[in-house]
Design a protein around this motif. Structure first.
Motif, PDB file in Angstrom:
ATOM      1  N   LYS A 127      29.095  83.739  52.555  1.00  0.00           N
ATOM      2  CA  LYS A 127      29.085  85.203  52.421  1.00  0.00           C
ATOM      3  C   LYS A 127      30.478  85.807  52.452  1.00  0.00           C
ATOM      4  N   ASN A 169      32.386  85.395  49.197  1.00  0.00           N
ATOM      5  CA  ASN A 169      31.899  86.315  48.169  1.00  0.00           C
ATOM      6  C   ASN A 169      32.472  87.712  48.365  1.00  0.00           C
ATOM      7  N   THR A 170      32.574  88.143  49.626  1.00  0.00           N
ATOM      8  CA  THR A 170      33.116  89.473  49.919  1.00  0.00           C
ATOM      9  C   THR A 170      34.572  89.584  49.478  1.00  0.00           C
ATOM     10  N   LYS A 229      35.037  89.804  45.757  1.00  0.00           N
ATOM     11  CA  LYS A 229      34.557  91.059  45.164  1.00  0.00           C
ATOM     12  C   LYS A 229      35.254  92.288  45.737  1.00  0.00           C
ATOM     13  N   SER A 230      36.391  92.103  46.431  1.00  0.00           N
ATOM     14  CA  SER A 230      37.111  93.253  46.977  1.00  0.00           C
ATOM     15  C   SER A 230      37.763  94.094  45.872  1.00  0.00           C
ATOM     16  N   ASN A 284      36.895  97.843  45.103  1.00  0.00           N
ATOM     17  CA  ASN A 284      35.466  97.920  45.413  1.00  0.00           C
ATOM     18  C   ASN A 284      35.338  98.335  46.886  1.00  0.00           C
ATOM     19  N   SER A 339      33.004  99.463  48.663  1.00  0.00           N
ATOM     20  CA  SER A 339      31.820  99.039  49.418  1.00  0.00           C
ATOM     21  C   SER A 339      32.057  97.703  50.114  1.00  0.00           C
ATOM     22  N   LYS A 340      32.984  96.900  49.585  1.00  0.00           N
ATOM     23  CA  LYS A 340      33.342  95.621  50.202  1.00  0.00           C
ATOM     24  C   LYS A 340      34.559  95.746  51.120  1.00  0.00           C
ATOM     25  N   THR A 355      35.617  95.886  55.972  1.00  0.00           N
ATOM     26  CA  THR A 355      36.715  95.039  56.460  1.00  0.00           C
ATOM     27  C   THR A 355      37.751  95.881  57.200  1.00  0.00           C
TER      28      THR A 355
END
Length: 335
Positions: A64, A67-68, A71-72, A130, A132-133, A137
């Motif tokens: 996971k 993937n985050t 996709k940042s 992105n 949402s990602k 963080t």
């Protein structure tokens, strides 16, 4: 293809540096309490860094955090030049902070570099990010050490109350043994969280090159190699940061080492389940502060802590600016 190979090699170099830069996270307390020698401690941590590969693949069932990271930045803005510039910037900042013994976040260095290069590549537009990602963080720059601090404080108070009537000598021997377990758990969390970040970057590079269609199609050799690289890096140590983490923030006993490492491991496993890439450095620092605060607030050397806080805040913007500069130079030679 040559540029892709260079990027993958750079990613493994960053992963290796991340290992010795962050080795202090899982071994600082176990070294400062003299449960293990420095060499034994890094070997112990490296084994569990690598074992995290099997935990993520066969127990959790997915990567996971990787993937985050991948996709940042929105996929259409990810190019090999962006990834290369982000990695170079991250390596420079990691080596700088390691040299000066500053336990900064390799994770946030990587994210900052990735974003800075992508924004520069898009002509200064922040639409590439992105949020949402990225925003979770950023929130966890504050939340991860706070969670680690609160959990460590509660764990320490709980353990002290349970062991009130225990024989001090026997109790200390038991906690020295338990530190092997707690540091192993923290190393699992460290490997699982940090190796995945580089895996996400390599996956993004393979997508940008056209070698795979989606981030989730990453071949098995990528995560396996990333976990190997971080384990080898951990075996190389990082003694300047060990000194800061293990002795300069607060003095730690075996009991407190168990509480700090246990709190750090709990926080890392929680955030990995949520797919949020957090800093193991921030997490264990917060946990050590939480342990120190159970004695009295003055037991924590707040001057050192404030210096660390500034390093945390500056990591993402400085990495982004470094990556922007690298991208500008790279763009002059590669069209």
């Amino acid at each position: 293809m040559t540029f892709l190979v260079i990027i993958i090699i750079l990613a493994f170099i960053f992963d290796y540096i991340n290992g010795f830069h962050d080795a202090a996270n899982s071994i600082a307390t176990i070294v400062s309490t003299k449960v293990l020698t420095p060499f034994q401690a890094v070997l112990w941590a490296a084994v569990f860094n690598f074992a995290a590969f099997f935990l993520a693949k066969h127990v959790i069932g997915e990567f996971k955090v990787g993937n985050t990271i991948a996709k940042s930045v929105f996929e259409q803005f990810i190019t090999l030049k962006v990834i290369f510039s982000g990695l170079v910037a991250a390596i420079i900042w990691n080596l700088f902070t390691w040299w000066y013994g500053i336990p900064s976040s390799s994770s946030h260095t990587l994210i900052g570099g990735f974003i800075g290069a992508a924004v520069t590549g898009a002509g200064g537009s922040f639409d590439v990010i992105n949020f949402s990602k990225v925003l979770p963080t950023i929130y966890f720059i504050i939340l991860a050490p706070l969670i680690g601090m609160v959990v460590a404080f509660v764990l320490t108070v709980f353990i002290i109350n349970i062991c009130k009537k225990a024989n001090p000598f026997r109790a200390e021997n038991w906690f020295k043994r338990l530190q092997l377990v707690s540091s192993a758990a923290l190393s699992l969390g460290h490997g699982s969280n940090d190796a995945q970040k580089v895996m996400g970057i390599i996956a993004a590079a393979l997508v940008a090159h056209g070698s795979i269609e989606k981030i989730t199609d990453v071949p098995d050799w990528v995560p396996f190699s990333c976990f190997c690289a971080i384990a080898l890096g951990t075996m190389s140590g990082g003694w300047k940061i060990v000194k800061t983490m293990g002795t300069r923030i607060t003095k730690v006993t075996p009991l407190e080492g168990v509480a700090a490492e246990g709190a750090g491991a709990i926080t890392l496993f929680l955030t990995e389940t949520l797919g949020i890439p957090v800093s193991t450095t921030h997490t264990i620092t917060g946990a050590i502060i939480g342990v120190g605060a159970t004695k009295r607030l003055s037991a924590v050397r707040w001057g050192v802590t404030v210096s660390l806080l500034w390093a945390w805040i500056l990591t993402i913007p400085i990495s982004a600016l470094l990556a922007a500069a690298v991208y500008f130079v790279v763009n002059l030679f590669i069209k």
